[in-house]
Scaffold this motif. Structure first.
Motif, PDB file in Angstrom:
ATOM      1  N   CYS D  20       8.339  -5.964 -57.450  1.00 50.61           N
ATOM      2  CA  CYS D  20       8.694  -4.625 -57.913  1.00 50.61           C
ATOM      3  C   CYS D  20       9.160  -3.738 -56.776  1.00 50.61           C
ATOM      4  CB  CYS D  20       7.514  -3.954 -58.625  1.00 50.61           C
ATOM      5  SG  CYS D  20       7.399  -4.420 -60.359  1.00 50.61           S
ATOM      6  N   GLY D  37       7.517  -8.146 -61.136  1.00 48.71           N
ATOM      7  CA  GLY D  37       8.499  -7.776 -62.140  1.00 48.71           C
ATOM      8  C   GLY D  37       8.790  -8.915 -63.096  1.00 48.71           C
ATOM      9  N   HIS D  94      12.168  -6.404 -65.195  1.00 53.25           N
ATOM     10  CA  HIS D  94      12.122  -5.323 -64.197  1.00 53.25           C
ATOM     11  C   HIS D  94      11.873  -3.970 -64.865  1.00 53.25           C
ATOM     12  CE1 HIS D  94      12.910  -3.275 -60.446  1.00 53.25           C
ATOM     13  NE2 HIS D  94      13.809  -2.517 -61.041  1.00 53.25           N
TER      14      HIS D  94
END
Lengths: 127, 127, 127, 127
Positions: D20, D37, D94
Motif C-alpha cells: 500500500c 493491497g 488497491h
C-alpha cells in the motif's frame, strides 16, 4: 461556391479530391462515380455519427442536471466505444477501396497510402 | 415537475440524488451545497463536452462533404481521446469526493462505492 | 520433423505457409526468400518481444516481493503499451507486404486478406 | 541484503514499504501481516502474470517460426487484453485496501493516495 456545388449546376468537369485522397475529375453526370472510400457506407457512417452527437449532448444534460458521476462515466464509455466502431468501419472501407486501389496501381502512391493507413491505425489504437 | 425544478420554485426541502449518488435533502437556498462529485469542475467538464459535441458535428460535415477518409479518422481519434480525458477528469473528481467520503464513512456504502468505481474504471479501460 | 526442419537438412522443396499466409515452395537454398510479412523487421520484433517477456517477469518479481501496487501498475501499463507498439509494427509490415501483394493480385485473395487485416485491427483497437 | 531477506533470517524488526506504499515495521513472525493491497489476490495475480509471460514467449516462437502475421497479431491482442485484466484486478485491490484506508485516515495521505490512484488509472486508460 464550392466545387461540388458547381458540379451540381453545370456539366463542366471539376477537379475535386475524392474520399480516397486522389484528385478526380467529375461532372454533374459522373458525380458520385469517383472512388469513394466510404461511399457505400456513407449513410450508415452519418447515421452513427449523428447518434454519437446525440449521446454527447445527452451527457452534457446529465452533467447540467448534476446526475450521478458513475452514470455519466458509463455513457462516456459507451460513446468512446461507438466512436471506435465508426472509425473501424471507415478504416475497413478505406482499406477496401483506397488502399486496395493504390496497392494495385503500385509505385509511390501505394507507398504513401500504406504509410498513411498505418499512421491512422496507430493514432486510433493509441487514442 | 422534477425535484430540481420544484426546488427552483419553492424553499421546501426536496430529496434529490447528488452526483455522488447519495440522497441529499436540499432546498432552493442550499441547492448546490450538496456533495457534488464533479461540482468544482462542472463548468470545465461541460465546456469540454460541448467542444467534443462540436467536433463530432464537424466530422459529420466532413463525411457529408466526402472528405478524405484519413482526415476523418484523424478527427475521430482526437474526439475519442478527448472523451477519455473528460472521463478521467470526472473519475478523479469522483474518487476525491464520493469515494473518499464513502471510505471515511465505511461500512456497506464504502463497499458499494468502491465496487462501482472499479466497474466504471474497467468499462473505461475496455471502451 | 517439421517442414522447416526438413528444409534445413535437405535441398528438396517443401511447401510451407509464409508469414503472409500464402503457401510457398522453398528449399534450403531459397529459404528465407519467400514473401515474409515481417521479414525485414523480424530481428527487431523478436528483440522487442524478448524485452516485453523480461518486463513481465520483472512484474512477477515485484508482486512476489510485495512491491507497491502503484509501481506494479505503472510497469503493467508500460508493457501493454510496448505490446501495442510491436503489434503496430507487425501490422505495418503486414500491410506493406501481404496486403499490398494480395491487392495487386486482386480477386478473392485480395478480399480475404483485406477482411483479415480489418479483423486484426479491430481486435487490436478493442484489446 | 534486502530488507525482506533480512527479515527471513532474523526476528529483528525491519522497516519495509508494504504494497500500500506505507512504511510498515515487520519481523519474520509478522511478515505478511502488513497491509497488502493485493494480498488476498497475490496468488491469482502471479498465476495470471506467469500465463501472460508464457503467452509472450509463445509469440516469440511464432515469430521465430515465421508464423502468419495475422495469427501473431491475434495472440498479441490477447496478451494485451490479459495484461489489462490483471491491471484492473490490482487496481480494484488497491482501491479496496490502500485507498480505502488512506481515505478513512484522511489528511495529506488521503490526498496523496487518491492522486496516485488517478495517475495510475490515466496511464492504464492511455496505454
Amino acid at each position: 461556391m464550392r466545387a461540388s456545388e458547381a458540379a451540381a449546376y453545370s456539366d463542366a468537369p471539376v477537379r475535386v479530391v475524392g474520399t480516397c485522397g486522389y484528385e478526380i475529375v467529375e461532372s454533374a453526370r459522373t458525380k458520385g462515380d469517383g472512388m469513394h472510400g466510404y461511399g457505400d457506407d456513407k449513410a450508415k457512417v452519418l447515421a452513427r455519427l449523428r447518434r454519437i452527437e446525440g449521446q454527447v449532448r445527452a451527457i452534457e444534460q446529465m452533467v447540467e442536471g448534476d446526475r450521478y458521476c458513475i452514470d455519466v462515466l458509463t455513457q462516456i464509455s459507451a460513446s468512446t466505444s461507438a466512436l471506435k466502431s465508426v472509425a473501424l468501419l471507415l478504416l475497413d472501407d478505406h482499406l477496401n477501396h483506397c488502399v486496395r486501389q493504390a496497392a494495385a496501381d503500385g509505385g509511390e502512391v501505394a507507398d504513401e497510402k500504406l504509410a498513411e493507413a498505418s499512421g491512422a491505425i496507430a493514432r486510433l489504437v493509441r487514442s
